[in-house]
Scaffold this active site. Sequence first.
Site, PDB file in Angstrom:
ATOM      1  N   HIS A 104       0.916  -1.074   0.062  1.00 20.73           N
ATOM      2  CA  HIS A 104      -0.079   0.167   0.199  1.00 20.73           C
ATOM      3  C   HIS A 104       1.114   1.196  -0.041  1.00 20.73           C
ATOM      4  CE1 HIS A 104      -3.541  -2.514   1.244  1.00 20.73           C
ATOM      5  NE2 HIS A 104      -2.606  -2.969   2.078  1.00 20.73           N
TER       6      HIS A 104
HETATM    7  O1  RIB Z   1      -4.455  -0.333   5.164  1.00 21.92           O
HETATM    8  C1  RIB Z   1      -3.215  -0.420   4.868  1.00 21.92           C
HETATM    9  C2  RIB Z   1      -2.490   0.562   5.805  1.00 21.92           C
HETATM   10  O2  RIB Z   1      -2.498   0.302   7.150  1.00 21.92           O
HETATM   11  C3  RIB Z   1      -0.883   0.559   5.408  1.00 21.92           C
HETATM   12  O3  RIB Z   1      -0.260   1.865   5.624  1.00 21.92           O
HETATM   13  C4  RIB Z   1      -0.369  -0.264   6.313  1.00 21.92           C
HETATM   14  O4  RIB Z   1       1.120  -0.109   6.628  1.00 21.92           O
HETATM   15  C5  RIB Z   1      -1.155   0.034   7.537  1.00 21.92           C
HETATM   16  O5  RIB Z   1      -0.625   1.238   8.390  1.00 21.92           O
END
Ligand code: RIB
Length: 316
Positions: free
Chosen positions: A243
Amino acid sequence: METRPLIFDCDPGQDDAISLMMALAPSDTPLDIRAITVTAGNTVLDKCQRNARMIVELCKRTDIPVYAGCDAPLELPLATAEEVHGSEGLDGVEIFEPALPLQAEHAVDAIIRICRTVDNVLIVPTGPLTNIATAFRRAPDIISRVREIVIMGGARSEAGNITPSAEFNAYVDPHAAAEVFATSVPKTVFGLDVTHKTLIRPDHVKKLGDLNNYMTDILVPMLSGGYAEFDAQKFGTNGTPIHDACTTAYLLRPDLFTFRQVGIRVEAESELTRGCTSVDYWHGTDWDRDCQWAVGADADGFFDLMVERLALYAKL
Ligand code: RIB
Ligand code: CA
């Protein structure tokens, strides 16, 4: 490539770590990173800040100061994600106590100081938005000085990944997210809609391993264990989303993504839909359209950029 000064705010976490590895790579034209600030999220603050210092040290970028910030959301108890990232928040990496010291200054004070003294600052949060919201509460004068906030968070066409309606970062601190999204600061937002389009598959991990350099030797085990399997199994996909790396990819190659200009608000009061990001995609409200909502990505280009950045560590 982004040339403006940057503050990365994160909760490492594997995907935060990979995003930092790409951002800190030994390039001839380095990103102008003024600070890495840390918040609680994927795990507790103490482990997130240690993980951040570990990654900065492993990237051999001890020129970048690391600051610890808020250890809990603005109003709610902390929710973490060790089931995804492991008990130390960085499954697959050999944990050590970095020599790189943690800055004595609180992350919120550092954000305020930098935003007051440096023009055109971009803030790049990839965790819960607690540090950012706290800085804006404590020093509203900096809000107009922040040029852009490049956020990993939220979801519109994708269901939530922590509740049916919420993405993790927005869920952990919905009050902070609501306050940051309610400001007029221009935002570029990478939600699950686009991070789920840039999955790193097992064949990608093999290609990264074939680079066979100092950093990929660290990276590949991170993408070969529980973290990689968790989302793939949960969403039934052949690959796992990195992500947070979408934010760094945007800073380096904004052309890899397509966007829609929208207004966004965040639910903070409802227990059922806490952290839901309401994206006004069809412009039915009078909300300021101050968000670039990422809707598309060149997935092959994203992976090629990851390879390109990780290959730079052959210099070390
Ligand atoms: O939903 C994904 C996010 O939540 C990413 O930033 C992961 O590292 C968690 O922080
Ligand atoms: Ca994160």
